[in-house]
Motif scaffolding. Structure first.
Motif, mmCIF file in Angstrom:
data_model
loop_
_atom_site.group_PDB
_atom_site.id
_atom_site.type_symbol
_atom_site.label_atom_id
_atom_site.label_comp_id
_atom_site.label_asym_id
_atom_site.label_seq_id
_atom_site.Cartn_x
_atom_site.Cartn_y
_atom_site.Cartn_z
ATOM 1 N N ALA A 8 0.969 -1.008 0.162
ATOM 2 C CA ALA A 8 0.174 -0.075 -0.308
ATOM 3 C C ALA A 8 0.993 1.249 -0.327
ATOM 4 O O ALA A 8 0.653 2.324 -0.976
ATOM 5 N N ALA A 9 2.251 0.961 0.782
ATOM 6 C CA ALA A 9 2.750 2.681 1.164
ATOM 7 C C ALA A 9 3.735 2.355 -0.418
ATOM 8 O O ALA A 9 3.976 3.650 -1.190
ATOM 9 N N GLY A 10 3.973 1.653 -1.047
ATOM 10 C CA GLY A 10 4.776 1.640 -2.455
ATOM 11 C C GLY A 10 3.468 1.965 -3.780
ATOM 12 O O GLY A 10 3.997 3.090 -4.256
ATOM 13 N N LEU A 11 2.460 1.502 -3.421
ATOM 14 C CA LEU A 11 2.080 1.996 -4.500
ATOM 15 C C LEU A 11 1.250 3.668 -3.941
ATOM 16 O O LEU A 11 0.942 4.276 -5.361
ATOM 17 N N LEU A 14 4.171 5.233 -5.270
ATOM 18 C CA LEU A 14 3.985 5.437 -6.635
ATOM 19 C C LEU A 14 3.351 6.944 -7.123
ATOM 20 O O LEU A 14 3.150 7.502 -7.726
ATOM 21 N N VAL A 15 1.678 6.601 -6.553
ATOM 22 C CA VAL A 15 0.755 7.956 -7.012
ATOM 23 C C VAL A 15 1.155 8.962 -6.664
ATOM 24 O O VAL A 15 1.064 10.510 -7.431
ATOM 25 N N ALA A 16 2.263 9.231 -5.788
ATOM 26 C CA ALA A 16 2.698 11.041 -5.552
ATOM 27 C C ALA A 16 3.626 11.698 -5.823
ATOM 28 O O ALA A 16 3.581 12.293 -6.707
ATOM 29 N N LEU A 62 6.660 7.997 2.903
ATOM 30 C CA LEU A 62 6.071 6.642 3.281
ATOM 31 C C LEU A 62 6.576 5.685 2.961
ATOM 32 O O LEU A 62 6.446 4.449 3.408
ATOM 33 N N ILE A 63 7.938 5.767 2.431
ATOM 34 C CA ILE A 63 8.738 4.561 2.067
ATOM 35 C C ILE A 63 10.485 4.754 3.042
ATOM 36 O O ILE A 63 10.646 4.120 3.642
ATOM 37 N N VAL A 109 -7.053 7.944 -0.187
ATOM 38 C CA VAL A 109 -7.609 8.088 0.832
ATOM 39 C C VAL A 109 -7.707 6.789 2.114
ATOM 40 O O VAL A 109 -6.619 6.814 2.875
ATOM 41 N N VAL A 110 -8.575 5.412 1.674
ATOM 42 C CA VAL A 110 -8.200 4.647 2.182
ATOM 43 C C VAL A 110 -7.015 3.581 2.228
ATOM 44 O O VAL A 110 -6.971 3.211 3.151
ATOM 45 N N LEU A 111 -6.172 4.225 1.087
ATOM 46 C CA LEU A 111 -5.142 3.526 1.461
ATOM 47 C C LEU A 111 -4.570 4.311 1.783
ATOM 48 O O LEU A 111 -3.299 3.716 3.267
#
Length: 127
Positions: A8-11, A14-16, A62-63, A109-111
């Motif tokens: 989830a943090a990786g996804l 990537l979005v950010a 996040l990472i 937001v859910v992630l």
């Protein structure tokens, strides 16, 4: 659970990273032509770039703290900040009638909530 939180943090990172890169390095004039960036028409170039930098920092936050084991509490803190940013995005897209983007932001937001709850709680990096 730990693996799911990392995914989830990786996804989300990537979005950010993608959004941050776009807002930071693509000129506002070109960015605002995209339907999803209609909000940029009424925003100053400095505001757009500031959002981009915040998103780039979110991708790192996040990472990286968990990977290098320096202040890993910053991972869930960043996730909470991402929730705030996405709520603002949902309001903005909602005002423009872009309801599909509101749903996309809601998924983000859910992630982020999943990451924050998991990393502050049962799968905390601090034992």
């Amino acid at each position: 659970m730990d693996t799911a939180l990392w995914i989830a943090a990786g996804l989300l990172a990537l979005v950010a990273l993608t959004g941050g890169f776009t807002k930071t390095f693509i000129p506002k004039e070109k960015l605002q032509r995209h339907e999803g960036a209609a909000w940029a028409r009424d925003a100053s170039p400095a505001f757009v770039k500031t959002l981009g930098v915040l998103e780039l920092l979110a991708a790192v936050g996040l990472i990286l703290p968990a990977v290098v084991d320096v202040a890993p509490v910053m991972v869930p803190v960043t996730a909470v900040c991402w929730v705030a940013l996405m709520i603002g995005a949902m309001i903005t897209h909602g005002r423009l009638g872009q309801y599909k983007l509101v749903v996309v932001n809601a998924v983000y937001v859910v992630l982020a909530v999943f990451i924050a709850v998991g990393r502050f709680g049962p799968e905390s990096f601090v034992a």
